[in-house]
Scaffold this active site. Structure first.
Site, PDB file in Angstrom:
ATOM      1  N   GLY A 120      27.006  70.500  11.032  1.00 55.14           N
ATOM      2  CA  GLY A 120      28.644  69.800  11.847  1.00 55.14           C
ATOM      3  C   GLY A 120      28.738  69.091  10.974  1.00 55.14           C
ATOM      4  N   PRO A 121      30.320  69.028  10.752  1.00 57.80           N
ATOM      5  CG  PRO A 121      32.804  69.326  10.693  1.00 57.80           C
ATOM      6  CD  PRO A 121      31.382  68.430   9.788  1.00 57.80           C
ATOM      7  N   GLY A 122      30.706  72.290   9.901  1.00 57.70           N
ATOM      8  CA  GLY A 122      30.986  73.276  10.167  1.00 57.70           C
ATOM      9  C   GLY A 122      31.419  73.892   8.712  1.00 57.70           C
ATOM     10  N   GLY A 123      32.429  72.910   8.055  1.00 57.02           N
ATOM     11  CA  GLY A 123      33.320  73.266   7.108  1.00 57.02           C
ATOM     12  C   GLY A 123      32.325  74.024   5.831  1.00 57.02           C
ATOM     13  CE  LYS A 124      29.432  69.582   1.872  1.00 61.60           C
ATOM     14  NZ  LYS A 124      30.419  68.795   3.131  1.00 61.60           N
ATOM     15  CD  GLU A 131      25.426  68.681  13.605  1.00 61.84           C
ATOM     16  OE1 GLU A 131      24.841  67.837  14.758  1.00 61.84           O
ATOM     17  OE2 GLU A 131      25.487  69.302  12.392  1.00 61.84           O
ATOM     18  CG  ASP A 134      15.542  66.533  14.732  1.00 59.72           C
ATOM     19  OD1 ASP A 134      16.372  66.273  13.939  1.00 59.72           O
ATOM     20  OD2 ASP A 134      14.718  65.045  15.562  1.00 59.72           O
ATOM     21  CG  ASP A 140      27.169  67.955   3.681  1.00 57.65           C
ATOM     22  OD1 ASP A 140      27.256  66.521   3.324  1.00 57.65           O
ATOM     23  OD2 ASP A 140      27.769  67.779   4.931  1.00 57.65           O
ATOM     24  CB  CYS A 200      30.140  62.465   1.887  1.00 57.95           C
ATOM     25  SG  CYS A 200      32.166  61.702   1.279  1.00 57.95           S
TER      26      CYS A 200
END
Length: 448
Positions: free
Chosen positions: A270-274, A293, A319, A336, A389
């Site tokens: 989530g949220p799905g960009g990568k 996710e 999970d 991530d 991040c």
């Protein structure tokens, strides 16, 4: 009695939503701009007023405290929100002082009553009595962590943690803190197999100020305009994604691999960009991506990001620490990890006021569990890329080092197009003040 103007009211409602609802400003702001009918210069004014106030909240609170006879903490929150907006107009925007004060007083009168408006008027007149540099010279004259916290509007514990992550490079610390307060350009990613970067640049056009990113060969920056109005973004062929996040997905795809390369996994998608970028990269090689996710609403965002994409096996709501997948069945795995997010303060300035050192302590066990899960799921010879991040050593070095010491794991150089050494040999640490990206950390581990 004057009514608050729509642009200032929209900015005020952003601050209220952040404070009351734990909302993210970049998510709630577009809706409020629409509700107040703001476009063009008015929308830009409201955006800068809200975002700039959130970024410099710590600085303005110190100044406001110096201009009141009672602690700011005892003042009604709705009044404090308005005072912060007024301080930003007086100290950081090209708003005439009389306009900044009178419009803020109107806002306080509307939200909190006539009595509070007199208080606001007196405080803001004191704030406007000197410029920002003069206030900082008085309130934060030294380079101590406490003074840097005031000068650059970061919690003192964050300043100390960033100093440690920079290995005590005091000359860089101020530059990093300043970079966290600089509004970044919007960065788009051209998703493989769906649109080329050149075609995306053509769509962004001169009006959007489109330029190729320096490090990612899939990225385009926009200096103006609405990314949602770009046809490729609306169609899902491109997305909004920081260049550092693009580099993380590209690094996993670039990692050398022998044998099977057919099954890829995004364990925290989530949220799905990568996931969308990985699916496109994998499809070009005949690989299929499984995305996991835990949170149902975020899993729905992943499905939306992957809609129409090739190279997708399935999206699981599960999970990541125990997703029910077969051990040793994946060739490439991305973790991530959920983290403090302190590497993305340029984009989510309010995160610095939400996180505490205790939050980091709570996140580390989850990060370790996800990395352990990824190493169970990857086959011998396969690779896991662990990313956060966040540059904090507790979330980067201290999570990876114990795993890298295992007999069945090797830590290998992370394939990045830039020299960005991290806290462990071979790892990468990107920085906003050095590389113009979010502060992404990446470590490549191979199961032996």
């Amino acid at each position: 009695m004057s009514r608050p103007d729509p642009a200032r009211m929209a900015a005020y409602e952003v601050l209220r939503a952040v404070r009351v609802e734990d909302a993210y400003a970049n998510l709630v702001l577009p809706r409020l701009l629409r509700e107040h009918g703001l476009t063009g210069r008015d929308a830009a004014f409201a955006t800068e007023l809200a975002s700039g106030t959130l970024r410099r909240r710590g600085t303005y609170d110190a100044i406001l405290d110096a201009c009141t006879d009672r602690p700011l903490a005892t003042t009604a929150a709705k009044v404090v929100d308005a005072l912060r907006l007024g301080a930003h107009q007086l100290l950081a925007m090209r708003v005439p002082p009389h306009a900044a004060i009178s419009t803020t007083v109107d806002l306080v009168r509307d939200r909190a009553g006539k009595g509070a408006s007199g208080f606001a008027n007196a405080v803001l007149r004191r704030v406007g009595g000197r410029d920002l540099d003069a206030w900082l010279d008085e309130l934060a004259p030294s380079g101590s962590d406490a003074d840097l916290a005031v000068r650059h509007s970061h919690p003192a514990w964050v300043v100390a943690a960033l100093r440690e992550a920079l290995d005590g490079a005091d000359d860089e610390l101020a530059a990093l803190l300043a970079a966290d307060n600089a509004a970044p350009a919007v960065t788009l990613v051209a998703r493989p197999g769906r649109i080329s970067r050149d075609a995306l640049l053509d769509q962004v056009g001169v009006g959007g100020g489109g330029t190729p990113t320096a490090l990612s060969k899939r990225g385009v920056t926009m200096t103006g305009g609405d990314p949602g109005a770009v046809p490729a973004v609306a169609a899902g062929d491109a997305g909004v994604q920081d260049e550092g996040s693009q580099l993380v997905a590209l690094a996993l795809a670039r990692a050398p691999l022998t044998g099977s390369d057919a099954r890829w996994l995004d364990l925290t998608a989530g949220p799905g960009g990568k996931a969308a970028l990985l699916a496109g990269l994998g499809a070009q090689r005949g690989a299929l991506l499984t995305a996991v996710e835990k949170q149902p609403h975020r899993a729905d965002l992943v499905r939306r990001a992957l809609r129409g994409a090739e190279g997708v096996a399935e999206v699981l709501t599960a999970d990541g620490t125990d997703p029910g997948l077969e051990a040793g069945s994946f060739d490439r795995v991305l973790v991530d990890a959920p983290c403090s997010g302190l590497g993305a303060l340029r984009r989510r300035p309010e995160a610095r006021w939400r996180r505490t050192a205790a939050d980091v302590d709570d996140l580390v066990p989850l990060q370790r569990a996800l990395l352990d899960s990824a190493l169970r799921l990857v086959r011998p010879g396969g690779v896991v890329l662990y990313a956060t991040c966040s540059p904090l050593l507790a979330e980067t070095r201290d999570v990876v080092a114990p795993v890298a010491a295992r007999d069945d794991v090797t830590l290998e150089p992370c394939p990045m197009p830039v020299d960005a050494p991290g806290p462990l040999p071979g790892t990468t640490q990107l920085w906003p003040h050095r590389h113009g990206t979010d502060a992404m950390f990446a470590a490549l581990l191979r199961r032996t």
